[in-house]
Design an enzyme around this catalytic site. Structure first.
Site, PDB file in Angstrom:
ATOM      1  N   ASP A  82       0.849  -1.191   0.000  1.00 52.32           N
ATOM      2  CA  ASP A  82       0.000   0.000   0.000  1.00 52.32           C
ATOM      3  C   ASP A  82       0.887   1.245   0.000  1.00 52.32           C
ATOM      4  OD1 ASP A  82      -3.200   0.570   0.920  1.00 52.32           O
ATOM      5  OD2 ASP A  82      -1.774   2.219   1.207  1.00 52.32           O
TER       6      ASP A  82
ATOM      7  N   ASN B  50     -12.971  -2.981   2.177  1.00 53.57           N
ATOM      8  CA  ASN B  50     -13.903  -1.872   2.330  1.00 53.57           C
ATOM      9  C   ASN B  50     -14.845  -1.831   1.133  1.00 53.57           C
ATOM     10  OD1 ASN B  50     -12.832  -0.888   4.769  1.00 53.57           O
ATOM     11  ND2 ASN B  50     -11.181   0.150   3.679  1.00 53.57           N
TER      12      ASN B  50
ATOM     13  N   VAL C 219     -10.802   3.633  -3.466  1.00 51.23           N
ATOM     14  CA  VAL C 219     -10.447   3.154  -4.805  1.00 51.23           C
ATOM     15  C   VAL C 219     -11.536   2.185  -5.242  1.00 51.23           C
ATOM     16  CG1 VAL C 219      -8.763   1.924  -6.204  1.00 51.23           C
ATOM     17  CG2 VAL C 219      -7.978   3.454  -4.383  1.00 51.23           C
TER      18      VAL C 219
ATOM     19  N   HIS D 117     -10.355  -4.614  -3.733  1.00 55.10           N
ATOM     20  CA  HIS D 117      -9.041  -4.924  -3.170  1.00 55.10           C
ATOM     21  C   HIS D 117      -9.205  -5.394  -1.735  1.00 55.10           C
ATOM     22  CE1 HIS D 117      -9.946  -0.653  -2.522  1.00 55.10           C
ATOM     23  NE2 HIS D 117      -9.324  -0.771  -1.356  1.00 55.10           N
ATOM     24  N   MET D 118      -8.282  -6.213  -1.299  1.00 57.24           N
ATOM     25  CA  MET D 118      -8.244  -6.675   0.085  1.00 57.24           C
ATOM     26  C   MET D 118      -6.973  -6.167   0.738  1.00 57.24           C
ATOM     27  SD  MET D 118      -8.644 -10.513   1.626  1.00 57.24           S
ATOM     28  CE  MET D 118      -7.296 -11.230   0.712  1.00 57.24           C
ATOM     29  N   HIS D 119      -7.163  -5.479   1.872  1.00 60.77           N
ATOM     30  CA  HIS D 119      -6.012  -5.048   2.669  1.00 60.77           C
ATOM     31  C   HIS D 119      -5.532  -6.223   3.511  1.00 60.77           C
ATOM     32  CE1 HIS D 119      -6.814  -0.582   2.250  1.00 60.77           C
ATOM     33  NE2 HIS D 119      -8.024  -1.048   1.978  1.00 60.77           N
TER      34      HIS D 119
END
Ligand code: AMP
Ligand code: ZN
Length: 115
Positions: free
Chosen positions: A30, A85, A94, A98-100
Protein backbone atom coordinates in the site's frame (compact mmCIF):
# COMPACT_ATOMS: atom_id res chain seq x y z
CA UNK A 1 -11.12 -0.37 -17.14
CA UNK A 2 -9.68 2.93 -18.37
CA UNK A 3 -8.59 5.47 -15.78
CA UNK A 4 -8.56 2.89 -12.99
CA UNK A 5 -5.30 3.02 -11.05
CA UNK A 6 -5.54 -0.58 -9.81
CA UNK A 7 -6.27 -1.89 -13.34
CA UNK A 8 -3.12 -0.10 -14.47
CA UNK A 9 -0.99 -1.40 -11.58
CA UNK A 10 -2.31 -4.95 -12.01
CA UNK A 11 -1.47 -4.86 -15.73
CA UNK A 12 2.17 -4.29 -14.82
CA UNK A 13 2.29 -0.97 -16.70
CA UNK A 14 3.81 0.88 -13.72
CA UNK A 15 6.46 -1.77 -13.07
CA UNK A 16 5.16 -2.24 -9.53
CA UNK A 17 6.90 -4.96 -7.52
CA UNK A 18 4.43 -7.76 -6.82
CA UNK A 19 4.75 -9.77 -3.62
CA UNK A 20 2.43 -12.35 -5.15
CA UNK A 21 1.00 -12.93 -8.60
CA UNK A 22 -1.08 -15.62 -10.24
CA UNK A 23 -3.43 -15.66 -13.25
CA UNK A 24 -6.14 -13.73 -11.42
CA UNK A 25 -4.60 -11.44 -8.78
CA UNK A 26 -1.55 -9.44 -7.80
CA UNK A 27 -0.37 -8.17 -4.39
CA UNK A 28 1.69 -5.06 -3.74
CA UNK A 29 2.55 -2.67 -0.91
CA UNK A 30 0.00 0.00 0.00
CA UNK A 31 1.20 3.51 -0.85
CA UNK A 32 0.23 4.81 2.62
CA UNK A 33 0.84 1.91 5.02
CA UNK A 34 -1.25 1.87 8.17
CA UNK A 35 0.65 -1.01 9.78
CA UNK A 36 4.22 -2.35 9.57
CA UNK A 37 2.96 -4.75 6.91
CA UNK A 38 0.21 -3.32 4.67
CA UNK A 39 -0.30 -5.10 1.38
CA UNK A 40 -3.17 -4.91 -1.11
CA UNK A 41 -4.47 -7.93 -3.00
CA UNK A 42 -6.04 -6.80 -6.28
CA UNK A 43 -7.80 -8.84 -8.99
CA UNK A 44 -6.40 -8.32 -12.49
CA UNK A 45 -9.96 -8.08 -13.79
CA UNK A 46 -11.94 -5.01 -12.75
CA UNK A 47 -14.69 -5.41 -10.14
CA UNK A 48 -16.07 -2.37 -8.33
CA UNK A 49 -16.55 -4.16 -5.00
CA UNK A 50 -16.93 -7.59 -3.39
CA UNK A 51 -20.63 -7.29 -4.30
CA UNK A 52 -19.90 -7.02 -8.04
CA UNK A 53 -20.42 -10.65 -9.07
CA UNK A 54 -16.90 -11.79 -8.27
CA UNK A 55 -16.31 -15.38 -9.46
CA UNK A 56 -15.37 -17.99 -6.87
CA UNK A 57 -11.99 -18.61 -8.48
CA UNK A 58 -11.06 -14.95 -8.08
CA UNK A 59 -12.01 -15.07 -4.40
CA UNK A 60 -9.96 -18.25 -4.03
CA UNK A 61 -6.95 -16.51 -5.55
CA UNK A 62 -7.39 -13.57 -3.17
CA UNK A 63 -7.32 -15.94 -0.19
CA UNK A 64 -4.32 -17.80 -1.61
CA UNK A 65 -2.58 -14.45 -2.06
CA UNK A 66 -3.28 -13.46 1.55
CA UNK A 67 -1.69 -16.69 2.78
CA UNK A 68 1.32 -16.33 0.49
CA UNK A 69 1.85 -12.66 1.39
CA UNK A 70 1.61 -13.44 5.12
CA UNK A 71 4.23 -16.15 4.79
CA UNK A 72 6.51 -13.99 2.63
CA UNK A 73 6.34 -10.99 4.96
CA UNK A 74 6.76 -13.03 8.16
CA UNK A 75 3.34 -12.40 9.71
CA UNK A 76 1.76 -15.82 9.13
CA UNK A 77 2.41 -16.96 12.70
CA UNK A 78 1.78 -13.65 14.50
CA UNK A 79 -1.49 -12.99 12.68
CA UNK A 80 -2.96 -10.47 10.31
CA UNK A 81 -6.19 -8.72 9.41
CA UNK A 82 -7.90 -8.87 6.00
CA UNK A 83 -10.24 -6.01 5.12
CA UNK A 84 -12.33 -5.31 2.03
CA UNK A 85 -13.90 -1.87 2.33
CA UNK A 86 -17.16 -1.69 0.37
CA UNK A 87 -18.85 1.61 -0.37
CA UNK A 88 -18.80 5.02 1.22
CA UNK A 89 -19.63 4.17 4.84
CA UNK A 90 -16.73 1.71 4.84
CA UNK A 91 -14.42 4.39 3.45
CA UNK A 92 -13.70 2.76 0.09
CA UNK A 93 -11.60 5.26 -1.85
CA UNK A 94 -10.45 3.15 -4.81
CA UNK A 95 -13.37 1.75 -6.77
CA UNK A 96 -11.59 -1.45 -7.80
CA UNK A 97 -12.00 -4.44 -5.50
CA UNK A 98 -9.04 -4.92 -3.17
CA UNK A 99 -8.24 -6.68 0.08
CA UNK A 100 -6.01 -5.05 2.67
CA UNK A 101 -3.62 -7.36 4.51
CA UNK A 102 -2.45 -5.69 7.72
CA UNK A 103 0.01 -7.13 10.19
CA UNK A 104 3.22 -6.75 12.12
CA UNK A 105 1.47 -5.09 15.08
CA UNK A 106 -1.29 -5.98 17.52
CA UNK A 107 -4.67 -4.50 16.59
CA UNK A 108 -6.36 -5.62 19.79
CA UNK A 109 -9.44 -7.77 20.20
CA UNK A 110 -12.25 -5.53 18.96
CA UNK A 111 -13.32 -5.44 15.35
CA UNK A 112 -12.17 -1.86 14.90
CA UNK A 113 -9.73 -1.58 17.80
CA UNK A 114 -6.13 -0.77 17.20
CA UNK A 115 -3.54 -0.47 19.97
P1 AMP B 1 -9.72 1.82 0.41
O1 AMP B 1 -9.84 3.01 1.31
O2 AMP B 1 -10.14 0.53 1.06
O3 AMP B 1 -10.38 2.03 -0.93
O4 AMP B 1 -8.17 1.62 0.19
C1 AMP B 1 -7.47 2.16 -0.88
C2 AMP B 1 -6.02 1.99 -0.55
O5 AMP B 1 -5.29 2.11 -1.74
C3 AMP B 1 -5.49 3.03 0.43
O6 AMP B 1 -4.94 2.35 1.56
C4 AMP B 1 -4.41 3.75 -0.39
O7 AMP B 1 -3.30 4.09 0.40
C5 AMP B 1 -4.06 2.73 -1.45
N1 AMP B 1 -3.57 3.27 -2.69
C6 AMP B 1 -4.13 4.24 -3.46
N2 AMP B 1 -3.41 4.43 -4.57
C7 AMP B 1 -2.37 3.55 -4.52
C8 AMP B 1 -1.27 3.25 -5.36
N3 AMP B 1 -1.07 3.92 -6.51
N4 AMP B 1 -0.41 2.29 -4.99
C9 AMP B 1 -0.58 1.62 -3.83
N5 AMP B 1 -1.61 1.84 -2.99
C10 AMP B 1 -2.48 2.80 -3.32
ZN1 ZN C 1 -9.93 -1.35 -12.16
Amino acid sequence: MEDCVFCTIASGAFGTEFLYEDDRVVAFDDLHPQAPIHVLVVPKRHFDTIADGVPAEVLASMVAAAKAVAEKTGIASTGFRCIMNTGSDAGQTVQHLHMHILGGASFGEGLLARN
